[in-house]
Design an enzyme around this catalytic site. Structure first.
Site, PDB file in Angstrom:
ATOM      1  N   GLU A   1       0.858  -1.190   0.000  1.00 45.15           N
ATOM      2  CA  GLU A   1       0.000   0.000   0.000  1.00 45.15           C
ATOM      3  C   GLU A   1       0.886   1.229   0.000  1.00 45.15           C
ATOM      4  O   GLU A   1       1.848   1.292   0.766  1.00 45.15           O
ATOM      5  CB  GLU A   1      -0.877   0.087   1.266  1.00 45.15           C
ATOM      6  CG  GLU A   1      -2.044  -0.860   1.300  1.00 45.15           C
ATOM      7  CD  GLU A   1      -2.927  -0.652   2.530  1.00 45.15           C
ATOM      8  OE1 GLU A   1      -3.059   0.497   2.996  1.00 45.15           O
ATOM      9  OE2 GLU A   1      -3.472  -1.655   3.012  1.00 45.15           O
TER      10      GLU A   1
HETATM   11  P1  P53 Z   1      -7.663   5.800   4.593  1.00 43.35           P
HETATM   12  C1  P53 Z   1      -4.112   5.028   8.658  1.00 43.35           C
HETATM   13  C2  P53 Z   1      -5.404   5.231   9.038  1.00 43.35           C
HETATM   14  C3  P53 Z   1      -6.359   4.337   8.607  1.00 43.35           C
HETATM   15  C4  P53 Z   1      -6.044   3.224   7.887  1.00 43.35           C
HETATM   16  O1  P53 Z   1      -6.348   4.938   4.740  1.00 43.35           O
HETATM   17  C5  P53 Z   1      -4.752   3.023   7.535  1.00 43.35           C
HETATM   18  C6  P53 Z   1      -3.798   3.958   7.867  1.00 43.35           C
HETATM   19  C7  P53 Z   1      -2.419   3.864   7.364  1.00 43.35           C
HETATM   20  O2  P53 Z   1      -1.567   3.351   8.264  1.00 43.35           O
HETATM   21  O3  P53 Z   1      -4.453   1.914   6.916  1.00 43.35           O
HETATM   22  C8  P53 Z   1      -4.491   1.587   5.555  1.00 43.35           C
HETATM   23  O4  P53 Z   1      -8.623   4.966   3.816  1.00 43.35           O
HETATM   24  C9  P53 Z   1      -5.460   0.451   5.381  1.00 43.35           C
HETATM   25  C10 P53 Z   1      -6.447   0.662   4.296  1.00 43.35           C
HETATM   26  C11 P53 Z   1      -6.781   2.136   4.192  1.00 43.35           C
HETATM   27  C12 P53 Z   1      -5.530   2.889   3.813  1.00 43.35           C
HETATM   28  O5  P53 Z   1      -4.562   2.716   4.804  1.00 43.35           O
HETATM   29  O6  P53 Z   1      -8.114   6.076   5.970  1.00 43.35           O
HETATM   30  O7  P53 Z   1      -4.810  -0.789   5.228  1.00 43.35           O
HETATM   31  O8  P53 Z   1      -7.544  -0.155   4.551  1.00 43.35           O
HETATM   32  O9  P53 Z   1      -7.815   2.409   3.312  1.00 43.35           O
HETATM   33  C13 P53 Z   1      -5.733   4.376   3.628  1.00 43.35           C
HETATM   34  O10 P53 Z   1      -7.279   7.020   3.841  1.00 43.35           O
END
Ligand code: P53
Length: 477
Positions: A375
């Site tokens: 990611e």
């Molecule tokens: P979103 C931070 C906060 C929330 C989820 O996040 C996170 C992180 C990063 O460390 O994890 C990942 O959608 C996760 C995904 C998520 C992506 O980050 O809040 O593995 O599911 O969508 C991005 O912008």
């Protein structure tokens, strides 16, 4: 000769609950993502007590990949993806989590999806649990506080390993298993472990106990998976956001060291098979008396992972509080502060491409395992102008990170398996439940209120990434 090895896994990443929709199709049960409302940058998502009429639950429909998968996989193939990372919704296979027999319709859906990917030569990369455990396991068992969850998870993993043994080679056990430790908020405890704080509960103790059971479950399925197919590559999955010291003050340095330890001890357990000494001392000092048996310790030793998958979005800055001399625990003072040297996204996430090279080096030094960036990406507002989406900010973000990746491979000798940018297609944000926090290289017509035709459109970044993949990372222009 290109920097990246032949067979480098260029791809895209998503998670079932954030894009599939079809929340009640094919016998699917209710997952924890199904009881989370939409929020935004200023309004946190609510976790409701069951499904409440009149609430907006963005994951119920998401981008309805469930009914669009052929069209979407065709676009992924056109982009040239070599692999595609998604997760298996546990609730499609075991709707409540504690059934004896799996749900055949759910298994069939993933057969169809994997066949469709393989038809185009796209390798599936599969996370077993990505913030979407059965809600029933929360209400009936208290989530991962309960040792019984290990059996349920092992059963789920065994079923899908056997079913897809000839279709899926790359697996990861728990998405961002360390998120709950680093963030320690209601949201991360629920998404990672299905824990809702009860009054009087020592939530930190519960977090460590739940994490332990998850790591035992992870180590068990690593062993089981290797028996089912010795070619399986089963990885850990960490949220990697390095902590930098706020200043050269040794207190800040010690604080950042502890923040790294506190966030990455999961990798110590999953890669080295044992708990780090500082953490055992911490448990002792806190008098936690955690349920960690000798048999568990054997399992952890025997179930270490084959590689480390990780997300990288941002770095963080930590600062010691005044007179801090004993614990330096990251969670004890929410000390993440702004970094004056770096820009941030519209959601306040620090943009730090060099931090990715640092992360690759740090993980290599510490674990000496192959790494997989599963990611990375920029959540941003996009606008559609005359049917086109110009997203130079996203291209710049990805290009700058790929450049640092190239240096880590070429100069630092990091063993890197692949790179799957997050949200290759627009989807529901995990943190905020928004649609308008967009990561995709493919646009989906749907907004935060849930309105839109779900029509898919290629952004400028689509063509750009297509050429990056076609040149195996040499052409980043
Ligand atoms: P979103 C931070 C906060 C929330 C989820 O996040 C996170 C992180 C990063 O460390 O994890 C990942 O959608 C996760 C995904 C998520 C992506 O980050 O809040 O593995 O599911 O969508 C991005 O912008």
């Amino acid at each position: 000769m290109s920097t990246f090895p032949k067979g480098f896994l260029w791809g895209g990443a998503v998670a079932a609950h954030q894009f599939e929709g079809g929340w009640q199709d094919g016998g699917k049960g209710i997952s924890i993502a199904d009881v989370m409302t939409a929020g935004d940058n200023n309004k946190p998502r609510q976790i409701t007590n069951g499904i409440k009429a009149g609430e907006n639950y963005p994951n119920h429909e998401a981008i309805d990949f469930y009914h669009h998968y052929k069209e979407d996989v065709k676009l992924f193939a056109e982009m040239g993806l070599k692999c595609f990372r998604t997760s298996i919704a546990w609730t499609r296979i075991f709707p409540n989590g504690d059934e004896d027999q799996p749900n055949e319709m759910g298994l069939q859906f993933y057969d169809n999806l994997f066949d469709e990917l393989l038809k185009y030569g796209i390798e599936p990369v599969i996370t077993l649990s990505h913030f979407e455990m059965p809600y029933h396991l929360v209400t009936e068992y208290g989530g991962w506080r309960n040792r019984k969850l290990i059996d349920f998870f092992v059963k789920f993993a065994t079923v899908v390993f056997k079913r897809y043994r000839n279709k899926v080679k790359y697996w990861m056990t728990f998405n961002e298993i360390n998120n709950q430790s680093g963030m320690m908020n209601d949201w991360s405890l629920f998404t990672n472990s299905g824990i809702l704080k009860q009054s009087g509960e020592d939530i930190r103790r519960s977090m460590y106990q739940a994490s332990h059971y998850e790591m035992v479950a992870s180590a068990l399925v690593v062993q089981i998976g290797h028996k089912i197919n010795p070619d399986f590559q089963i990885g850990a999955m960490l949220a990697m956001g390095p902590a930098y010291p706020a200043s050269p003050d040794p207190h800040d340095m010690m604080k950042s060291e502890r923040a790294m330890q506190a966030n990455y001890w999961y990798a110590d357990v999953q890669c080295k098979g044992k708990y780090p000494a500082w953490l055992l001392k911490y448990f002792e000092r806190q008098q936690y008396n955690l349920d960690i048996t000798l048999a568990d310790q054997d399992i952890l030793r025997a179930g270490t992972v084959d590689y480390i998958g990780f997300s990288y979005y941002a770095s963080h800055v930590v600062q010691a509080s005044k007179n801090e001399t004993v614990d330096f625990m990251a969670q004890d003072a929410d000390t993440s502060i702004p970094n004056p040297t770096l820009p941030t996204s519209d959601w306040g996430w620090i943009i730090d491409p060099i931090g990715l090279r640092y992360a690759l080096n740090w993980l290599t030094d510490r674990y000496d395992l192959p790494l997989f960036i599963v990611e990375n990406g920029l959540g941003a507002f996009d606008t559609v102008e005359a049917g086109q989406i110009h997203d130079p900010y996203r291209i710049t973000y990805l290009r700058d990170h790929i450049k640092q990746m190239a240096l880590a491979v070429k100069i630092d000798g990091v063993r890197l398996m692949g790179y799957t940018p997050w949200g290759i297609i627009d989807l529901v944000s995990a943190g905020t439940g928004q649609m308008d926090k967009r990561y995709g290289l493919i646009y989906v017509d749907k907004n935060d209120a849930g309105e839109g035709s779900l029509h898919r459109m290629k952004k400028d970044s689509f063509k750009w990434f297509q050429q990056v993949i076609a040149s195996n990372g040499d052409n980043l222009a």
